[in-house]
Design an enzyme around this catalytic site. Structure first.
Site, PDB file in Angstrom:
ATOM      1  N   ASP A  68       0.830  -1.210   0.000  1.00  0.00           N
ATOM      2  CA  ASP A  68       0.000   0.000   0.000  1.00  0.00           C
ATOM      3  C   ASP A  68       0.864   1.260   0.000  1.00  0.00           C
ATOM      4  O   ASP A  68       1.978   1.252   0.519  1.00  0.00           O
ATOM      5  CB  ASP A  68      -0.920  -0.022   1.240  1.00  0.00           C
ATOM      6  CG  ASP A  68      -2.086   0.934   1.119  1.00  0.00           C
ATOM      7  OD1 ASP A  68      -2.363   1.416  -0.002  1.00  0.00           O
ATOM      8  OD2 ASP A  68      -2.724   1.206   2.148  1.00  0.00           O
ATOM      9  N   GLY A  69       0.323   2.327  -0.577  1.00  0.00           N
ATOM     10  CA  GLY A  69       0.982   3.634  -0.509  1.00  0.00           C
ATOM     11  C   GLY A  69       1.498   4.156  -1.839  1.00  0.00           C
ATOM     12  O   GLY A  69       2.140   5.211  -1.882  1.00  0.00           O
ATOM     13  N   ASN A  92     -11.145  -2.356  -5.209  1.00  0.00           N
ATOM     14  CA  ASN A  92     -10.381  -1.356  -5.964  1.00  0.00           C
ATOM     15  C   ASN A  92     -11.064  -0.930  -7.276  1.00  0.00           C
ATOM     16  O   ASN A  92     -10.668   0.058  -7.891  1.00  0.00           O
ATOM     17  CB  ASN A  92      -8.945  -1.838  -6.234  1.00  0.00           C
ATOM     18  CG  ASN A  92      -8.059  -1.832  -5.000  1.00  0.00           C
ATOM     19  OD1 ASN A  92      -7.150  -2.646  -4.854  1.00  0.00           O
ATOM     20  ND2 ASN A  92      -8.299  -0.905  -4.074  1.00  0.00           N
ATOM     21  N   ARG A 141     -12.268   2.779  -7.861  1.00  0.00           N
ATOM     22  CA  ARG A 141     -11.385   3.893  -8.254  1.00  0.00           C
ATOM     23  C   ARG A 141     -11.779   4.421  -9.633  1.00  0.00           C
ATOM     24  O   ARG A 141     -12.601   3.815 -10.311  1.00  0.00           O
ATOM     25  CB  ARG A 141      -9.940   3.408  -8.223  1.00  0.00           C
ATOM     26  CG  ARG A 141      -9.565   2.995  -6.803  1.00  0.00           C
ATOM     27  CD  ARG A 141      -8.119   2.643  -6.671  1.00  0.00           C
ATOM     28  NE  ARG A 141      -7.841   2.279  -5.289  1.00  0.00           N
ATOM     29  CZ  ARG A 141      -6.637   2.239  -4.750  1.00  0.00           C
ATOM     30  NH1 ARG A 141      -5.584   2.539  -5.487  1.00  0.00           N
ATOM     31  NH2 ARG A 141      -6.482   1.905  -3.485  1.00  0.00           N
ATOM     32  N   ARG A 183      -4.858  -1.791   9.000  1.00  0.00           N
ATOM     33  CA  ARG A 183      -6.079  -2.578   8.750  1.00  0.00           C
ATOM     34  C   ARG A 183      -5.753  -3.624   7.695  1.00  0.00           C
ATOM     35  O   ARG A 183      -4.729  -3.534   7.012  1.00  0.00           O
ATOM     36  CB  ARG A 183      -7.235  -1.674   8.297  1.00  0.00           C
ATOM     37  CG  ARG A 183      -6.914  -0.814   7.085  1.00  0.00           C
ATOM     38  CD  ARG A 183      -8.140  -0.029   6.606  1.00  0.00           C
ATOM     39  NE  ARG A 183      -7.760   0.921   5.565  1.00  0.00           N
ATOM     40  CZ  ARG A 183      -7.533   2.215   5.766  1.00  0.00           C
ATOM     41  NH1 ARG A 183      -7.636   2.715   6.982  1.00  0.00           N
ATOM     42  NH2 ARG A 183      -7.181   3.000   4.769  1.00  0.00           N
ATOM     43  N   GLU A 197       1.051 -13.360  12.391  1.00  0.00           N
ATOM     44  CA  GLU A 197       1.669 -12.215  13.045  1.00  0.00           C
ATOM     45  C   GLU A 197       1.556 -11.033  12.071  1.00  0.00           C
ATOM     46  O   GLU A 197       1.573 -11.234  10.852  1.00  0.00           O
ATOM     47  CB  GLU A 197       3.145 -12.518  13.326  1.00  0.00           C
ATOM     48  CG  GLU A 197       3.347 -13.721  14.238  1.00  0.00           C
ATOM     49  CD  GLU A 197       2.827 -13.484  15.649  1.00  0.00           C
ATOM     50  OE1 GLU A 197       2.952 -12.358  16.159  1.00  0.00           O
ATOM     51  OE2 GLU A 197       2.268 -14.440  16.240  1.00  0.00           O
TER      52      GLU A 197
HETATM   53  C1  IPE Z   1      -5.461  -2.708  -0.113  1.00  0.00           C
HETATM   54  O1  IPE Z   1      -5.140  -1.360  -0.228  1.00  0.00           O
HETATM   55  C2  IPE Z   1      -5.442  -3.369  -1.451  1.00  0.00           C
HETATM   56  C3  IPE Z   1      -4.130  -3.523  -2.078  1.00  0.00           C
HETATM   57  C4  IPE Z   1      -2.986  -3.206  -1.556  1.00  0.00           C
HETATM   58  C5  IPE Z   1      -4.167  -4.094  -3.397  1.00  0.00           C
HETATM   59  P1  IPE Z   1      -6.264  -0.236  -0.366  1.00  0.00           P
HETATM   60  O2  IPE Z   1      -5.531   1.051  -0.519  1.00  0.00           O
HETATM   61  O3  IPE Z   1      -7.218  -0.590  -1.418  1.00  0.00           O
HETATM   62  O4  IPE Z   1      -7.003  -0.322   1.029  1.00  0.00           O
HETATM   63  P2  IPE Z   1      -7.855   0.771   1.813  1.00  0.00           P
HETATM   64  O5  IPE Z   1      -8.889   1.307   0.878  1.00  0.00           O
HETATM   65  O6  IPE Z   1      -6.904   1.847   2.258  1.00  0.00           O
HETATM   66  O7  IPE Z   1      -8.418   0.037   2.982  1.00  0.00           O
HETATM   67  C1  IPE Z   2      -1.720   0.238  -3.301  1.00  0.00           C
HETATM   68  O1  IPE Z   2      -1.482   1.609  -3.342  1.00  0.00           O
HETATM   69  C2  IPE Z   2      -1.953  -0.339  -4.670  1.00  0.00           C
HETATM   70  C3  IPE Z   2      -3.349  -0.701  -4.943  1.00  0.00           C
HETATM   71  C4  IPE Z   2      -4.323  -0.681  -4.075  1.00  0.00           C
HETATM   72  C5  IPE Z   2      -3.657  -1.107  -6.304  1.00  0.00           C
HETATM   73  P1  IPE Z   2      -2.664   2.664  -3.284  1.00  0.00           P
HETATM   74  O2  IPE Z   2      -3.076   2.984  -4.679  1.00  0.00           O
HETATM   75  O3  IPE Z   2      -3.757   2.206  -2.413  1.00  0.00           O
HETATM   76  O4  IPE Z   2      -1.923   3.904  -2.650  1.00  0.00           O
HETATM   77  P2  IPE Z   2      -2.523   4.938  -1.582  1.00  0.00           P
HETATM   78  O5  IPE Z   2      -3.042   4.143  -0.442  1.00  0.00           O
HETATM   79  O6  IPE Z   2      -3.592   5.685  -2.275  1.00  0.00           O
HETATM   80  O7  IPE Z   2      -1.348   5.780  -1.204  1.00  0.00           O
HETATM   81 MG    MG Z   3      -4.150   2.411  -0.453  1.00  0.00          MG
END
Ligand code: IPE
Ligand code: IPE
Ligand code: MG
Length: 248
Positions: free
Chosen positions: A26-27, A74, A77, A200, A213
């Protein structure tokens, strides 16, 4: 009640490293935003990170690596981001397929494939078939994956077997149900890592992570290094996993 004496569920100091590590990558979006670039730029950088983590697995004793690439949520989006991600998955699989074979990496996908476009599904099938005999790291990519969706799909198939008389209701238990999950060939994850500071699980491996863990780190996925991965694997070694039992 055989599972109560199952040796793997006894209290255990996790002396050895985790065999199965699952990662919520994530991120990417925030990483791109910090650079005033579109979100897809972050996803591209994130995809490049995967190889280094996969390559670090053998020396760390990680036999199974499962990565969360796209969740069933996802799709919410923008159309631009979703289309860009799907294109990135096609490019990534096409480009990495041969590298996986060279590195002896066995690739599998979990999640509901039906909603993915046919070209992507074909590439996923091809990558799985091409690496079928690879005996090194087991890389599982969760694509259009949701834990609840997985349990619902598994339950549907289980119900079909009951309705057809192939399975009796008395045999539906903690051993039978996971055989219907997408992860039926994988052990449960020992360690689940989530990057980007969110604490989460966002519908990832709900059934399988009951006793995993967890490590939540602030690093955004495109900055997550093999060194940081190694440090997390090392610190897992001092954890005591009790599975509801008493401290040994
Ligand atoms: C979880 O990340 C899904 C993936 C890493 C593919 P999200 O960015 O979609 O999760 P939320 O919306 O912050 O819970
Ligand atoms: C995780 O990064 C990748 C996917 C969920 C596809 P994000 O796209 O959720 O990145 P943030 O959370 O918006 O920074
Ligand atoms: Mg994310």
């Amino acid at each position: 009640m055989a599972r109560l004496i199952d040796p793997v569920m006894q209290p255990d100091i996790a002396r050895s490293g985790p065999k199965h590590v699952a990662v919520i990558m994530d991120g990417n979006g925030r990483w791109a935003k910090m650079r005033k670039r579109p979100r897809l730029f972050g996803h591209q950088a994130g995809a490049r990170r995967v190889r280094q983590i996969v390559e670090a697995c053998p020396k760390l004793g990680v036999d199974y690596l499962t990565i969360f690439a796209f969740s069933t949520e996802n799709w919410k989006r923008t159309q631009v981001e979703v289309a860009g991600l799907m294109r990135l998955f096609r490019i990534y699989i096409t480009r990495e397929m041969q590298a996986f074979v060279r590195e002896n990496v066995r690739v599998r996908f979990i999640g509901d494939r039906q909603r993915l476009d046919k070209n992507l599904q074909a590439l996923m099938d091809e990558a799985e078939a091409l690496t079928e005999r690879c005996s090194g790291t087991n890389l599982t990519i969760a694509l259009n994956y949701g834990g609840r969706d997985e349990v619902a799909r598994a339950t549907r198939r289980l119900a079909e077997d009951v309705a057809a008389g192939r399975l009796s209701p008395e045999h539906v238990d903690e051993e039978t149900l996971p055989r219907y999950l997408d992860t039926c060939l994988l052990p449960d994850p020992d360690l689940v890592i989530r990057t980007s500071g969110e604490a989460r699980i966002s519908n990832f491996l709900l059934w399988q992570s009951a006793y995993s863990e967890y490590e939540f780190v602030d690093t955004l996925w495109p900055d997550f290094s093999a060194q940081e991965f190694e440090n997390l694997i090392q610190s897992y070694g001092s954890r005591v996993r009790r599975y509801g039992g008493a401290k040994p």
